[in-house]
Scaffold this motif. Structure first.
Motif, PDB file in Angstrom:
ATOM      1  N   VAL A 109       1.086  -1.294   0.339  1.00 31.33           N
ATOM      2  CA  VAL A 109      -0.388  -0.231   0.163  1.00 31.33           C
ATOM      3  C   VAL A 109       0.774   0.936   0.037  1.00 31.33           C
ATOM      4  O   VAL A 109       1.904   0.937   0.718  1.00 31.33           O
ATOM      5  N   ALA A 110       0.632   1.955  -1.335  1.00 31.99           N
ATOM      6  CA  ALA A 110       1.572   3.114  -1.383  1.00 31.99           C
ATOM      7  C   ALA A 110       1.471   3.843   0.124  1.00 31.99           C
ATOM      8  O   ALA A 110       0.518   5.030   0.741  1.00 31.99           O
ATOM      9  N   SER A 111       2.403   3.704   1.283  1.00 26.93           N
ATOM     10  CA  SER A 111       2.269   4.836   2.689  1.00 26.93           C
ATOM     11  C   SER A 111       3.756   4.693   3.011  1.00 26.93           C
ATOM     12  O   SER A 111       4.580   4.263   2.621  1.00 26.93           O
ATOM     13  N   PRO A 112       3.851   4.831   4.041  1.00 28.68           N
ATOM     14  CA  PRO A 112       5.192   5.035   4.551  1.00 28.68           C
ATOM     15  C   PRO A 112       5.188   4.077   5.965  1.00 28.68           C
ATOM     16  O   PRO A 112       6.313   3.411   5.819  1.00 28.68           O
ATOM     17  N   GLN A 113       4.606   3.087   5.808  1.00 30.55           N
ATOM     18  CA  GLN A 113       4.582   1.892   6.311  1.00 30.55           C
ATOM     19  C   GLN A 113       5.275   0.472   5.631  1.00 30.55           C
ATOM     20  O   GLN A 113       5.764   0.524   4.371  1.00 30.55           O
ATOM     21  N   HIS A 114       5.218  -0.465   6.087  1.00 33.40           N
ATOM     22  CA  HIS A 114       6.247  -1.744   5.637  1.00 33.40           C
ATOM     23  C   HIS A 114       5.012  -2.215   4.586  1.00 33.40           C
ATOM     24  O   HIS A 114       4.373  -2.638   4.478  1.00 33.40           O
ATOM     25  N   LEU A 115       5.767  -3.256   4.354  1.00 30.26           N
ATOM     26  CA  LEU A 115       5.174  -4.625   2.999  1.00 30.26           C
ATOM     27  C   LEU A 115       4.171  -5.054   4.112  1.00 30.26           C
ATOM     28  O   LEU A 115       4.327  -5.353   5.292  1.00 30.26           O
ATOM     29  N   ALA A 116       2.776  -5.615   3.920  1.00 30.92           N
ATOM     30  CA  ALA A 116       1.981  -6.449   4.515  1.00 30.92           C
ATOM     31  C   ALA A 116       2.448  -8.005   4.433  1.00 30.92           C
ATOM     32  O   ALA A 116       2.073  -7.997   3.461  1.00 30.92           O
ATOM     33  N   VAL A 117       3.440  -8.920   5.238  1.00 32.72           N
ATOM     34  CA  VAL A 117       3.482 -10.809   4.849  1.00 32.72           C
ATOM     35  C   VAL A 117       3.335 -10.712   5.751  1.00 32.72           C
ATOM     36  O   VAL A 117       2.534 -11.032   6.767  1.00 32.72           O
ATOM     37  N   VAL A 118       2.064 -11.871   5.354  1.00 30.83           N
ATOM     38  CA  VAL A 118       0.787 -12.683   6.563  1.00 30.83           C
ATOM     39  C   VAL A 118       1.211 -14.413   5.754  1.00 30.83           C
ATOM     40  O   VAL A 118       1.513 -14.481   4.056  1.00 30.83           O
ATOM     41  N   ASP A 119       2.117 -15.308   6.217  1.00 32.52           N
ATOM     42  CA  ASP A 119       2.473 -16.567   5.992  1.00 32.52           C
ATOM     43  C   ASP A 119       1.170 -17.384   6.555  1.00 32.52           C
ATOM     44  O   ASP A 119       0.642 -16.995   8.059  1.00 32.52           O
ATOM     45  N   SER A 120       0.325 -18.403   5.434  1.00 33.15           N
ATOM     46  CA  SER A 120      -1.181 -19.400   6.413  1.00 33.15           C
ATOM     47  C   SER A 120      -0.369 -20.274   6.038  1.00 33.15           C
ATOM     48  O   SER A 120       0.254 -20.147   4.968  1.00 33.15           O
ATOM     49  N   THR A 121      -0.669 -21.756   6.922  1.00 30.76           N
ATOM     50  CA  THR A 121      -0.355 -22.724   6.655  1.00 30.76           C
ATOM     51  C   THR A 121      -2.056 -22.977   6.243  1.00 30.76           C
ATOM     52  O   THR A 121      -2.913 -22.793   5.832  1.00 30.76           O
ATOM     53  N   LEU A 122      -1.235 -24.644   5.494  1.00 33.11           N
ATOM     54  CA  LEU A 122      -2.527 -25.584   4.550  1.00 33.11           C
ATOM     55  C   LEU A 122      -4.158 -25.698   5.312  1.00 33.11           C
ATOM     56  O   LEU A 122      -4.925 -26.370   4.998  1.00 33.11           O
TER      57      LEU A 122
END
Length: 123
Positions: A109-122
Motif C-alpha cells: 500500500v503506497a504509504s510510509p508503512q512496511h509491506l504486509a507479509v502474511v504466512d498461512s499454513t494449509l
C-alpha cells in the motif's frame, strides 16, 4: 544489482526477492549465502528494504537496521527446524504436512508503512 540500485534515490522502498536467505540462518545446512554481505551493502543507503526468500522452508523474520527479512514456509518438501547434531532431513510425518506447508501473501500500500507479509499454513 549494484547497477540497478545506483539510479534509485535513497527514499525508494526496495524489495529483494532471493532464493536463499540473505542472512545466515544455519550454515551447516546451507541456509545462507557467501555473497549476502555484498548484496546487502548495496541497500544500506535505502530507508526501507524488505528481503523475501524461501529455500529453507521455515517462517522466520529478522530486522537488521533498515532491512526486514522474511523467509517463507514451503509449498512442497517441508523441512524441520535445524538442530545441532541432527542431520538434515526433508521428511515430515504425513499427519503434520498441512501444518508445515503454506503460502505467503504480500501486499503493498503506497504509504510510509512496511509491506504486509502474511504466512498461512494449509490447515
Amino acid at each position: 544489482m549494484k547497477d540497478d540500485l545506483s539510479a534509485r534515490s535513497a527514499s525508494t522502498p526496495i524489495v529483494l526477492f532471493a532464493h536463499l536467505p540473505l542472512w545466515t540462518v544455519y550454515p551447516e545446512w546451507g541456509w545462507g549465502t557467501q555473497d549476502s554481505e555484498e548484496a546487502l551493502s548495496y541497500v544500506k543507503r535505502f530507508g526501507s528494504v524488505t528481503v523475501l526468500n524461501g529455500h529453507i522452508h521455515q517462517t522466520m523474520q529478522k530486522v537488521e537496521g533498515n532491512v526486514k527479512f522474511h523467509t517463507a514456509m514451503s509449498t512442497a518438501f517441508p523441512q524441520p527446524a535445524p538442530e545441532p547434531r541432527r542431520p538434515r532431513s526433508d521428511e515430515s510425518p504425513a499427519e503434520k504436512l498441512r501444518a508445515v506447508l503454506g503460502i505467503r501473501q504480500v501486499e503493498f500500500v503506497a504509504s510510509p508503512q512496511h509491506l504486509a507479509v502474511v504466512d498461512s499454513t494449509l490447515e
